[in-house]
Design a protein around this motif. Structure first.
Motif, mmCIF file in Angstrom:
data_model
loop_
_atom_site.group_PDB
_atom_site.id
_atom_site.type_symbol
_atom_site.label_atom_id
_atom_site.label_comp_id
_atom_site.label_asym_id
_atom_site.label_seq_id
_atom_site.Cartn_x
_atom_site.Cartn_y
_atom_site.Cartn_z
ATOM 1 N N ILE A 16 -81.313 -48.659 4.390
ATOM 2 C CA ILE A 16 -81.513 -48.298 2.866
ATOM 3 C C ILE A 16 -82.009 -46.993 2.904
ATOM 4 O O ILE A 16 -81.721 -46.088 2.086
ATOM 5 N N ALA A 17 -82.888 -46.568 3.846
ATOM 6 C CA ALA A 17 -83.676 -45.336 3.673
ATOM 7 C C ALA A 17 -82.520 -44.272 4.008
ATOM 8 O O ALA A 17 -82.606 -43.209 3.314
ATOM 9 N N VAL A 18 -81.746 -44.448 5.041
ATOM 10 C CA VAL A 18 -80.899 -43.326 5.122
ATOM 11 C C VAL A 18 -79.864 -43.137 4.030
ATOM 12 O O VAL A 18 -79.508 -42.129 3.647
ATOM 13 N N THR A 19 -79.573 -44.388 3.376
ATOM 14 C CA THR A 19 -78.600 -44.401 2.259
ATOM 15 C C THR A 19 -79.259 -43.557 0.998
ATOM 16 O O THR A 19 -78.792 -42.764 0.326
ATOM 17 N N VAL A 20 -80.747 -43.799 0.765
ATOM 18 C CA VAL A 20 -81.418 -43.095 -0.194
ATOM 19 C C VAL A 20 -81.524 -41.503 0.056
ATOM 20 O O VAL A 20 -81.452 -40.849 -0.519
ATOM 21 N N ALA A 25 -79.676 -36.322 -1.595
ATOM 22 C CA ALA A 25 -79.040 -34.898 -0.995
ATOM 23 C C ALA A 25 -77.843 -34.748 -1.894
ATOM 24 O O ALA A 25 -77.692 -33.319 -2.162
ATOM 25 N N ALA A 26 -77.206 -35.665 -2.106
ATOM 26 C CA ALA A 26 -75.865 -35.414 -2.848
ATOM 27 C C ALA A 26 -76.081 -34.848 -4.095
ATOM 28 O O ALA A 26 -75.605 -34.172 -4.720
ATOM 29 N N LEU A 27 -77.293 -35.547 -4.643
ATOM 30 C CA LEU A 27 -77.667 -35.040 -6.074
ATOM 31 C C LEU A 27 -78.212 -33.966 -6.214
ATOM 32 O O LEU A 27 -77.953 -33.066 -7.245
ATOM 33 N N VAL A 29 -77.647 -31.087 -3.888
ATOM 34 C CA VAL A 29 -76.796 -30.258 -3.599
ATOM 35 C C VAL A 29 -75.651 -30.081 -4.659
ATOM 36 O O VAL A 29 -75.331 -29.181 -4.979
ATOM 37 N N GLY A 30 -75.133 -31.105 -5.303
ATOM 38 C CA GLY A 30 -74.176 -31.162 -6.320
ATOM 39 C C GLY A 30 -74.613 -30.689 -7.591
ATOM 40 O O GLY A 30 -73.886 -30.685 -8.445
ATOM 41 N N ARG A 31 -75.976 -30.421 -7.795
ATOM 42 C CA ARG A 31 -76.499 -30.155 -9.037
ATOM 43 C C ARG A 31 -75.980 -28.605 -9.316
ATOM 44 O O ARG A 31 -76.618 -27.783 -8.476
ATOM 45 N N PRO A 32 -75.632 -28.417 -10.454
ATOM 46 C CA PRO A 32 -75.344 -26.736 -10.763
ATOM 47 C C PRO A 32 -76.660 -26.067 -10.909
ATOM 48 O O PRO A 32 -77.638 -26.440 -11.533
ATOM 49 N N GLN A 33 -76.670 -24.970 -10.732
ATOM 50 C CA GLN A 33 -77.876 -24.084 -10.866
ATOM 51 C C GLN A 33 -78.024 -23.574 -12.083
ATOM 52 O O GLN A 33 -76.925 -23.212 -12.793
ATOM 53 N N ALA A 34 -79.225 -23.281 -12.604
ATOM 54 C CA ALA A 34 -79.307 -22.801 -13.874
ATOM 55 C C ALA A 34 -78.975 -21.409 -13.924
ATOM 56 O O ALA A 34 -79.232 -20.454 -12.886
ATOM 57 N N VAL A 35 -78.327 -20.689 -15.040
ATOM 58 C CA VAL A 35 -77.898 -19.389 -15.045
ATOM 59 C C VAL A 35 -78.931 -18.711 -16.163
ATOM 60 O O VAL A 35 -79.044 -19.589 -17.468
ATOM 61 N N GLU A 36 -79.430 -17.715 -15.784
ATOM 62 C CA GLU A 36 -80.189 -17.076 -16.890
ATOM 63 C C GLU A 36 -79.551 -16.556 -17.918
ATOM 64 O O GLU A 36 -78.490 -15.747 -17.641
#
Length: 117
Positions: A16-20, A25-27, A29-36
């Motif tokens: 469970i810990a490894v899955t979390v 990490a996927a959430l 890393v996959g998040r788009p970066q905010a653009v100024e």
């Protein structure tokens, strides 16, 4: 040989810990970066191409109403009232009723059928 299976509760908690960790990490890393947003003033020349992430349509209501009115003036009416037709129908109806009234007064000896009957 002895098999060491370990504690199943600890193994489940580890899975469970490894899955979390992987999901987090996927959430992240996959998040788009905010653009100024670019800082510009009226009259500045753009140093790079800037595109809006959405489409906006601005309607010039005054020009639209003017064009609509011009178009309405040029549209021919679908229906028009012809007074001569109603007068002709009225005249024909009066003639027919006068003929019926006249023939109703005739005796059978005086009655002369029309050529069409």
């Amino acid at each position: 040989m002895t098999e060491s299976r370990g504690n199943p509760v600890v193994l489940n908690l580890l899975v469970i810990a490894v899955t979390v960790v992987f999901v987090a990490a996927a959430l992240i890393v996959g998040r788009p970066q905010a653009v100024e947003p670019p800082t510009v003033a009226v009259g500045d020349i753009a140093s790079e191409r800037v595109e809006a992430p959405f489409f906006i349509q601005v309607v010039d209501q005054e020009a639209t109403d003017e064009a609509r009115n011009r178009a309405a003036i040029n549209v021919r009416p679908v229906y028009f009232f012809d007074t001569s037709v109603s007068q002709e129908v009225d005249t024909q109806a009066q003639r027919f009723l006068a003929k019926v009234e006249n023939e109703a007064r005739l005796t059978p000896d005086e009655f002369i059928p029309d050529e069409g009957t």
